[in-house]
Design an enzyme around this catalytic site. Structure first.
Site, short mmCIF file in Angstrom:
data_model
loop_
_atom_site.label_atom_id
_atom_site.label_comp_id
_atom_site.label_asym_id
_atom_site.label_seq_id
_atom_site.Cartn_x
_atom_site.Cartn_y
_atom_site.Cartn_z
N ARG A 1 -3.70 -1.12 -6.25
CA ARG A 1 -2.84 -2.31 -6.27
C ARG A 1 -3.20 -3.08 -7.51
NH1 ARG A 1 -6.02 -4.23 -1.21
NH2 ARG A 1 -8.02 -4.53 -2.21
N ASP B 1 7.57 -43.34 -5.51
CA ASP B 1 8.35 -44.29 -4.72
C ASP B 1 9.64 -43.66 -4.22
OD1 ASP B 1 6.97 -46.63 -4.25
OD2 ASP B 1 7.31 -47.38 -6.27
N SER C 1 13.71 -42.74 -15.86
CA SER C 1 12.47 -42.04 -15.55
C SER C 1 12.33 -42.03 -14.04
CB SER C 1 11.28 -42.76 -16.19
OG SER C 1 10.08 -42.11 -15.82
N GLY D 1 10.72 -42.19 -10.77
CA GLY D 1 9.44 -42.55 -10.17
C GLY D 1 9.37 -41.83 -8.84
N THR D 2 8.94 -40.57 -8.89
CA THR D 2 9.09 -39.73 -7.70
C THR D 2 8.13 -40.11 -6.57
OG1 THR D 2 7.76 -38.08 -8.84
CG2 THR D 2 10.15 -37.74 -8.81
N LYS E 1 0.83 -1.20 0.00
CA LYS E 1 0.00 0.00 0.00
C LYS E 1 0.86 1.25 0.00
CE LYS E 1 -3.73 -0.37 2.52
NZ LYS E 1 -4.39 -0.55 3.83
N TYR F 1 11.62 -34.52 -20.18
CA TYR F 1 10.15 -34.47 -20.21
C TYR F 1 9.58 -34.74 -18.83
CZ TYR F 1 10.11 -39.59 -20.11
OH TYR F 1 10.28 -40.89 -19.74
N GLY G 1 -8.35 -6.30 4.26
CA GLY G 1 -9.24 -6.38 5.41
C GLY G 1 -8.71 -7.25 6.55
N ARG H 1 -2.99 3.47 8.58
CA ARG H 1 -3.41 2.32 7.76
C ARG H 1 -2.34 1.25 7.71
NH1 ARG H 1 -4.65 4.90 2.03
NH2 ARG H 1 -5.96 3.05 1.87
N MET I 1 -5.92 -6.77 8.42
CA MET I 1 -5.33 -6.04 9.54
C MET I 1 -6.15 -4.77 9.76
SD MET I 1 -1.32 -6.69 8.93
CE MET I 1 -1.40 -6.10 7.29
N CYS J 1 7.92 -39.68 -14.07
CA CYS J 1 6.57 -40.21 -14.28
C CYS J 1 5.78 -40.29 -12.99
CB CYS J 1 6.62 -41.56 -14.98
SG CYS J 1 7.48 -42.82 -14.01
N HIS K 1 -16.49 -7.23 0.77
CA HIS K 1 -15.54 -8.14 1.42
C HIS K 1 -15.71 -9.56 0.91
CE1 HIS K 1 -14.35 -10.91 4.69
NE2 HIS K 1 -13.32 -10.09 4.80
P1 ADP Z 1 -7.69 -2.08 3.83
O1 ADP Z 1 -6.31 -2.50 3.58
O2 ADP Z 1 -8.43 -2.96 4.72
O3 ADP Z 1 -8.42 -1.71 2.57
P2 ADP Z 1 -7.27 0.75 4.20
O4 ADP Z 1 -6.04 1.19 4.86
O5 ADP Z 1 -7.29 0.84 2.72
O6 ADP Z 1 -7.59 -0.72 4.68
O7 ADP Z 1 -8.42 1.61 4.83
C1 ADP Z 1 -9.74 1.23 5.05
C2 ADP Z 1 -10.68 2.25 4.48
O8 ADP Z 1 -10.44 3.53 4.99
C3 ADP Z 1 -10.55 2.32 3.00
O9 ADP Z 1 -11.81 2.25 2.42
C4 ADP Z 1 -9.95 3.66 2.75
O10 ADP Z 1 -10.43 4.21 1.57
C5 ADP Z 1 -10.34 4.47 3.96
N1 ADP Z 1 -9.29 5.44 4.24
C6 ADP Z 1 -8.01 5.18 4.55
N2 ADP Z 1 -7.29 6.30 4.67
C7 ADP Z 1 -8.12 7.32 4.40
C8 ADP Z 1 -7.95 8.74 4.34
N3 ADP Z 1 -6.78 9.32 4.54
N4 ADP Z 1 -9.02 9.47 4.04
C9 ADP Z 1 -10.21 8.89 3.83
N5 ADP Z 1 -10.44 7.58 3.88
C10 ADP Z 1 -9.41 6.78 4.15
MG MG Z 2 -7.88 -0.50 1.24
MG MG Z 3 7.28 -47.30 -8.31
#
Ligand code: ADP
Ligand code: MG
Ligand code: MG
Length: 929
Positions: free
Chosen positions: A335, A817, A812, A814-815, A22, A900, A100, A91, A102, A880, A451
């Site tokens: 991402r 055995d 060949s 015979g992984t 992130k 092969y 989601g 974050r 952490m 094989c 989610h």
């Molecule tokens: P996750 O990895 O679980 O998506 P995030 O760190 O992205 O967690 O944050 C959870 C939510 O909070 C996300 O929907 C994100 O858009 C919102 N959020 C995070 N930072 C900010 C910020 N600076 N301003 C507004 N919303 C935020």
């Molecule tokens: Mg996020």
């Molecule tokens: Mg064999």
């Protein structure tokens, strides 16, 4: 002193190890000039130091304060400043995305004073109190450890009291009252007060995010995704922007392509007047992203512009979080997006067409595992009845199981061997164990970025979400369909993740489109035609004004999954060095394997040819007291075996067929010892004379009884001990070759001797083979030659491979055995006894019977390859065992220099694909997490 803090302007995407995915991407976007709220990232190193020592790393706070001062100066206000507070989000964000899993805490900096300042500067008292109560709620549960259910209950109670449907209808006074309730709750539960100092809030939030790395669900997720436990998370501290400032604000999630099907076009969900986490939580129903085009055309146009930039820059599907604050667009995250197997193939092919990636990169981005998934059966559309309901197809596939409504119930039933479908209104991170246990996840709320959808796609679970027509009552453990059908817990339903349909009962399955395509054969003309027809035109995906559910329209020319799979396999075949053969014992299997693209048979077992009606002959052979008796039965077996070989050589004409001489212990062909003993005892008890044949058999069975048949009289040892056995099998092979040659075919039989441990064993058998083939040639009038080789399946064979190669034209591995004999495991015993414990305790990263143990078995393989080739440079070497179809093992065999791999016919396409990927230099770029 270590540097723990980097400003967003200092990082970049190649720093994900240090800054987390992130943080690295926030920095990358900042550099690209995208509107990212300013902030800084605390490194994973700081987290590791904290987790190792349990204390804040020296210098961390000073470095953070320094950055914070910079941010405050730029913003012209201080963190939590009473009259105009700067607010922050804290974050989590690890090297690999763990959506989601952490914690993230928003609105840091609010307290009893600054909430009033925020109300004044924003002009919205309600907004200010709503933000404050969110902070206390998140901080209370994440940092101070209060059970989140307490907060949920308090807000539910207030909604009931006010008689309003959702939190949108609570006014400023309500929310202010809620803040009081929350604070009291925290004090009651922890004995501590909610900290009003913004600096303390920030500091504790950061440490809590560090700690969330070791939270239960984060650990579970990592184990499933094979993410190492010692990476730690980075922490991003960022200026808050507000999507909950009224109807001209909002938050959303967007994908540059459809992560379920891979189809081009904008996909996503938007929620007006909401903070980011509301979108994925499914609390209120989102609208498709196109709706934003009507609500706020300017922001929509900008968003599309940024999405185009990101996709061009990352050259892949991007998944984006954004927030609009009073008409100003902010990008909060991006991402490379998780996707289904179908989408992975389609996107890889499309991006190559668009010239964004090379054909090799395109191949690197798909996987054999994904291909295997696309070969799974789908629901048979001709057999389906009216669906109970429709939801959004969020993660494709066909799943059948009993309905359950709670994660724990799903886990309980699945552990008992039942297939279940987890049904919820929406899922939360706590439902992860149930989602793992279930065949499918079905929710009544939330969009395709909820989610449930995101997590299910990541795991390859079937998911239908947002089936709003269903009234789900988890307390009562049932749901009600629009036609009034009440479906109770335990009822079997079928969930189609490709169409979004949900059916009552178990719908029959049919072959997938991809399977039908592969079955149709890949080396004939039609495959090429299908391919071209399906591949279609190149097109600027993001230029299309399509979005959400409607994106299918006008995309008839898109590359479908079949075209994309064809494309990937064609490329893999062009670049791979490893050939792919199949393990097949019948002409039907051989023919299928050939359609799947097999380049020969790597293992044709001959034991099944000794079963069925022929078992009596084998019995006679074993019981034979004289050479004449034995020869008579062998002579009766000869034509039968010959016919088997003729059929297989015909099906594989022109391609090598490796035939293994008889391998298993002979008593496997005799009746069960106990059964015989019981039969004889029963006859005696009746006062009858037991059948003479039974008595004779029992004596033979007892004579041949072995304590450890796996290590007993089997393999080449049988050939040395049973006179005439090798000769009969070789004669059958030789005569089949002669017959096929005379019929105008090109038979290429190879004779493989199992379980050789010493070169002298092979020498004896080989002399016999040559003698018999000489006789066959003379009799048939055509020259019959077959290469003779051996299986390497004993450590001693690997250790003396240099000598064995003097007599062997091919090896060949015979992984199966070789794994058993290297580890000293009997597979049947250990898999049931202790394998799961070994996996849990981390002794194995994966079962060594599924993925080759490189350190042990792999070393033997490498050694045998080197020494075998030193003796005989043109030694042909293959594998094989079942590992021949396992992606990770295929990569190993490529590197080890094998010629092969051979695997079951259904794994042949998987092995072809992986052999191609293995041949690409630097396949590491393919990390699809
Ligand atoms: P996750 O990895 O679980 O998506 P995030 O760190 O992205 O967690 O944050 C959870 C939510 O909070 C996300 O929907 C994100 O858009 C919102 N959020 C995070 N930072 C900010 C910020 N600076 N301003 C507004 N919303 C935020
Ligand atoms: Mg996020
Ligand atoms: Mg064999």
């Amino acid at each position: 002193m270590a540097r723990f803090v980097y400003d967003f302007t200092e990082g970049g995407r190649d720093m994900a190890g240090l800054l987390g995915g992130k943080g690295a991407n926030l920095a990358e976007m900042t550099r690209l000039g995208l509107p990212v709220p300013p902030g800084f990232t605390i490194t994973t190193e700081a987290c590791r130091a904290f987790l190792d020592t349990g204390g804040e790393p020296a210098g961390l706070w000073e470095q953070m304060s320094q950055r914070l001062t910079g941010m405050e100066a730029a913003a012209g206000r201080l963190l939590g400043q009473p009259d105009d507070p700067l607010l922050l989000s804290v974050r989590s964000g690890a090297r690999f995305s763990m959506p989601g899993m952490m914690e993230t805490i928003l609105d840091i900096g609010l307290n009893d004073e600054s909430v009033l300042g925020l109300a004044k500067v924003s002009g919205s008292t309600r907004f200010a109190w709503d933000s404050y109560r969110r902070l206390i709620q998140m901080f209370g549960s994440t940092v101070m450890g209060v059970d989140p259910a307490h907060f949920e209950r308090a807000i539910a109670l207030l909604k009931d009291l006010r008689d309003v449907p959702d939190d949108m209808h609570l006014d400023a006074d309500d929310l202010a009252q809620l803040v009081e309730t929350y604070k009291n709750l925290i004090h009651l539960e922890t004995g501590e007060y909610f900290p009003l100092s913004p600096a303390e809030q920030l500091r504790r939030a950061v440490l809590a995010v560090f700690e969330s790395w070791n939270g239960e669900r984060a650990r579970l997720y990592r184990r499933r995704e094979h993410i190492p436990d010692d990476l730690g998370t980075a922490v991003n501290v960022q200026r808050m922007v507000f999507g909950n400032l009224g109807p001209d604000s909002g938050s959303g999630v967007a994908f540059t392509r459809d992560p379920a099907t891979g189809r081009p076009g904008l996909y996503g969900d938007y929620l007006a007047d909401a903070q980011g986490e509301d979108v994925v939580a499914g609390i209120r129903n989102t609208v498709p992203l196109t709706e934003l085009g009507r609500l706020d055309p300017r922001s929509y146009a900008r968003l599309r512009e940024h999405m185009r930039t990101l996709e061009r820059h990352y050259r892949d599907l991007c998944d984006i979080e954004f927030t609009i604050e009073r008409g100003t667009l902010w990008i909060l995250q991006t991402r490379v997006g998780k996707r289904t197997a179908e989408a992975a193939f389609t996107i890889a092919a499309e991006l190559a067409d668009e010239g964004l990636i090379t054909p090799d990169e395109s191949l690197a981005r798909v996987s054999g595992e994904g291909l295997a998934r696309l070969m799974f059966p789908r629901f048979d559309s001709s057999a389906t009845s009216e669906p109970l309901a429709h939801g959004l197809p969020a993660s494709p596939g066909a799943a059948v199981g009993a309905v359950v409504f709670h994660s724990a119930e799903a886990v309980r039933r699945a552990a008992a061997g039942e297939k279940v479908v987890l049904v919820r209104q929406e899922t939360a991170p706590d439902d992860l164990p149930g989602m793992i246990a279930a065949q499918a996840v079905l929710t009544s709320r939330g969009g395709r970025t909820s989610h449930a959808a995101v997590v299910a796609r990541g795991m390859g679970r079937v998911c239908v979400c947002g089936a709003e027509e269903l009234a789900v009552d988890v307390e009562a453990r049932h749901f009600t369909a629009p036609d009034g059908t009440v479906v109770e817990e335990g009822t079997v339903v079928s969930v189609d993740g490709s169409t979004g349909a949900v059916y009552e009962g178990s719908v029959p399955l049919a072959d997938s489109e991809v399977m039908r395509f592969l079955e149709s054969g890949t080396d004939d003309e039609t495959a090429g035609d299908t391919h071209d027809a399906l591949v279609g035109d190149t097109r600027d995906a993001l230029a299309d004004d399509t979005c959400g559910k409607s994106a299918g329209d006008g995309h008839a020319e898109a590359i479908g999954p079949v075209g994309a799979v064809a494309r990937a396999l064609t490329r893999a075949d062009a670049v791979r060095r490893l050939k792919v053969r199949a393990n097949a014992d019948t002409p039907e299997d051989a023919a299928r394997a050939r359609r799947f693209g097999a380049q020969g048979i790597g293992l044709c077992r001959t034991e099944h040819m000794f079963l069925g009606e022929r078992r009596e002959l084998v019995e006679e052979m074993i019981l034979a007291r004289t050479d004449t008796e034995r020869e008579r039965t062998l002579a009766a077996l000869l034509p039968l075996q010959r016919q088997d070989f003729v059929g297989i050589l015909e099906a594989m004409d022109g391609l090598p067929v490796t035939i293994r001489l008889l391998d298993p212990p002979l008593h496997e062909f005799l009746p069960d010892r106990t059964e015989l003993a019981v039969r004889i005892a029963a006859a005696e008890a009746r006062g009858d004379l037991p059948a003479a044949h039974d008595v004779e058999l029992l004596a033979a069975v007892s004579r041949m009884h072995e304590e450890n048949p796996m290590l007993g009289l089997r393999g080449v040892r049988l050939g040395l001990m049973i006179p005439g056995l090798v000769a009969m099998q070789v004669r059958a092979i030789g005569e089949a070759v002669a017959e096929r040659t005379l019929a105008g075919g090109t038979p290429r039989a190879e004779i493989m001797v199992p379980l050789v441990g010493d070169v002298r064993e092979l020498r004896i058998v080989r002399a016999e083979v040559e003698r018999v083939l000489g006789e066959v040639s003379a009799a048939a009038g055509v020259p019959v030659t077959c290469p003779v080789g051996t299986m390497v399946e004993l450590p001693r064979a690997a250790l003396t491979a240099g000598r064995i190669a003097q007599e062997a034209e091919f090896f060949s591995f015979g992984t199966n055995d070789l794994t058993q004999t290297t580890w000293g495991f009997s597979r049947d015993d250990v898999e049931a006894e202790f394998f799961s414990a070994y996996l849990d305790k981390g002794v194995f990263p994966a079962s060594p019977f599924e993925t080759l143990d490189r350190d042990g078995v792999g070393r033997l393989v490498e050694m045998a390859v080197a020494e075998g080739r030193a003796t005989r440079p043109d030694l042909k070497i293959g594998v094989c065992g079942e590992h021949g179809g396992d992606p990770d093992s295929v990569h190993f065999f490529h590197t080890a220099g094998l010629d092969y791999v051979s695997c079951s016919p259904f794994r042949v396409p998987v092995a072809r694909l992986e052999a191609g990927r293995a041949a690409l230099a630097g396949t590491d770029v393919s990390d699809s997490r």
